[in-house]
Write an enzyme that holds these catalytic residues in place. Structure first.
Site, PDB file in Angstrom:
ATOM      1  N   ALA A   1       0.823  -1.208   0.000  1.00  0.00           N
ATOM      2  CA  ALA A   1       0.000   0.000   0.000  1.00  0.00           C
ATOM      3  C   ALA A   1       0.855   1.255   0.000  1.00  0.00           C
ATOM      4  O   ALA A   1       1.937   1.300   0.578  1.00  0.00           O
ATOM      5  CB  ALA A   1      -0.917  -0.002   1.227  1.00  0.00           C
ATOM      6  N   HIS A   2       0.354   2.299  -0.662  1.00  0.00           N
ATOM      7  CA  HIS A   2       1.005   3.606  -0.649  1.00  0.00           C
ATOM      8  C   HIS A   2       1.035   4.125   0.786  1.00  0.00           C
ATOM      9  O   HIS A   2       0.083   3.918   1.551  1.00  0.00           O
ATOM     10  CB  HIS A   2       0.219   4.565  -1.553  1.00  0.00           C
ATOM     11  CG  HIS A   2       0.926   5.843  -1.848  1.00  0.00           C
ATOM     12  ND1 HIS A   2       0.974   6.891  -0.959  1.00  0.00           N
ATOM     13  CD2 HIS A   2       1.633   6.244  -2.946  1.00  0.00           C
ATOM     14  CE1 HIS A   2       1.662   7.889  -1.478  1.00  0.00           C
ATOM     15  NE2 HIS A   2       2.079   7.521  -2.680  1.00  0.00           N
ATOM     16  N   PRO A   3       2.105   4.818   1.195  1.00  0.00           N
ATOM     17  CA  PRO A   3       2.194   5.258   2.597  1.00  0.00           C
ATOM     18  C   PRO A   3       1.180   6.313   3.003  1.00  0.00           C
ATOM     19  O   PRO A   3       0.929   6.504   4.197  1.00  0.00           O
ATOM     20  CB  PRO A   3       3.621   5.804   2.706  1.00  0.00           C
ATOM     21  CG  PRO A   3       4.011   6.156   1.314  1.00  0.00           C
ATOM     22  CD  PRO A   3       3.331   5.145   0.443  1.00  0.00           C
TER      23      PRO A   3
END
Length: 415
Positions: A229-231
């Site tokens: 997942a994107h941060p």
């Protein structure tokens, strides 16, 4: 005329990172003269398995098309003499060695400027030519660990994970190529060459980009995320469908509005919803992602992608390498090219992504070791037969040896 047809590069290079940088310049027409150490059987890349025999390998073909090859023993006075003659008529001396080796080999600007004041000396090393690690060999794998990449890659409860490709090596090659072109431009403008001290370490650290900025300025501690997942952007990650995996991403609010509608919950994007904005989705990511994961598992990848593409939502399948190469867009962009090889026959490989103008590059197979001896010594250097015989007798071009690599360190300096 090709874009770089007026640039001549003397490349003391081997293996992956260095040759990757120059192959794109060669594709653009630069004359890359690859110096191969006859004591080591030439570039160690010639022997990388599993697709290798004698001095030919598909690994070597990948990184060395459109180049010339000259066997030259730079440890001999005669070999050094030939090298300096090449420096006099070249624009660049390019190498990928350990950080302390360019000084030992006398291939820095201060070592060569008396021969050619415009020479640009590009040194791509593991850790640079200064600093406490300068004498250490640098492998991509080690750099991915040292620069924090592996700690950020993989599932939160799994081990640190390396990228499936040698991304530090390849990124370092591109950085070296950019530095080379900037150096040549400045040398032609000002009449003075320079050193370009490029390192894999610098490249890897610089590619930490905004997470490093967040840490340096706000104390942010990067961590691994579930399903890549994107941060900060939610949702933007891998999701499991009924029969496989796909990536779905909402980098703008409009994409989230469309996705909420596609998954049957338009109210999730409405004002006041706990999922209505970038910030609230991040705050409530665990609940939202659990809902999305359950929904996406109800249909196949193709069924979801058909809807997602139709709604213009960023998405894509998780291809394996054969599927990526078979993509219709791969063919449309002419990304698979062919060369003819005396051992391997027709070799398919990937085109350079560097595009300059409308004329496509011409692709020529990688050279056999010392294949361009006559061209370099005759056409380029103009050595007469007696001089050539004397240099050969003095060991400039090495002595015949059985195929196979000698012991080398990770960046090309023979032990």
């Amino acid at each position: 005329m090709t874009p770089l047809a007026d640039i001549r590069i003397i490349a003391v290079e081997q293996y992956g990172a260095g040759p990757f940088g120059t192959v794109h310049l060669a594709d653009l027409g630069a004359e890359v003269i690859k110096i191969e150490d006859p004591r080591a059987g030439g570039d160690v890349g010639r022997y990388v398995p599993p697709y290798a025999a004698d001095e030919d390998s598909l690994f070597f073909e990948t990184f060395n098309r459109n180049k010339r090859s000259l066997s030259l023993d730079l440890t001999t006075d005669a070999g050094r003499e030939v090298f300096e003659k090449l420096v006099a008529v070249a624009d660049v001396v390019y190498s990928n060695l350990r950080g302390d080796v360019p000084e030992k080999m006398r291939i820095r600007y201060d070592d060569l400027k008396h021969i050619n004041p415009r020479i640009v000396c590009v040194s791509l090393t593991g850790f640079g030519m200064t600093g406490p690690r300068r004498a250490e060999p640098g492998y991509d794998y080690i750099l991915q660990g040292l620069a924090g990449w592996m700690e950020l890659t993989g599932e939160p409860d799994g081990p640190p994970t390396k990228s499936g490709l040698s991304m530090v090596d390849y990124s370092g090659g591109f950085v070296a190529a950019i530095s080379l072109l900037a150096g040549v431009h400045a040398a032609r403008r000002d009449g003075v060459g320079m050193d370009c001290d490029v390192s894999l370490y610098d490249t890897a650290i610089s590619m930490l980009t905004y997470p490093a900025t967040w840490h340096l300025n706000a104390g942010f501690q990067p961590t691994r995320t579930h399903h890549s997942a994107h941060p900060s952007l939610v949702p933007f990650q891998v999701f499991q469908a009924k029969d496989g995996w796909m990536v779905v991403g909402c980098a703008k609010e409009k994409f989230w509005t469309r996705l909420a509608d596609v998954v049957g919950h338009p109210e999730w994007a409405a004002a006041g919803s706990p999922y209505g904005t970038f910030g609230t989705r991040r705050d409530n990511r665990d609940e939202l992602l659990a809902e999305l994961e359950q929904i996406f598992r109800q249909r196949t990848v193709d069924e979801w992608l058909t809807q997602l593409y139709a709604a213009a939502i960023p998405c894509g399948p998780i291809n394996d390498v054969p599927a990526a190469l078979a993509e219709e867009h791969t063919a449309a962009r002419d990304l698979v090219v062919t060369t003819e090889h005396p051992r391997f026959g027709t070799v398919q490989q990937l085109a350079s992504p560097v595009r300059v103008g409308a004329e496509p590059p011409a692709y020529r197979r990688a050279p056999q070791r010392n294949e361009d001896f006559a061209t370099v010594t005759g056409d380029i250097l103009g050595l007469d037969p007696q001089t050539l015989a004397d240099l050969t007798a003095a060991g400039a071009f090495g002595t015949p040896r059985s195929p196979g690599p000698a012991a080398t360190d990770s960046e090309g300096a023979a032990r």
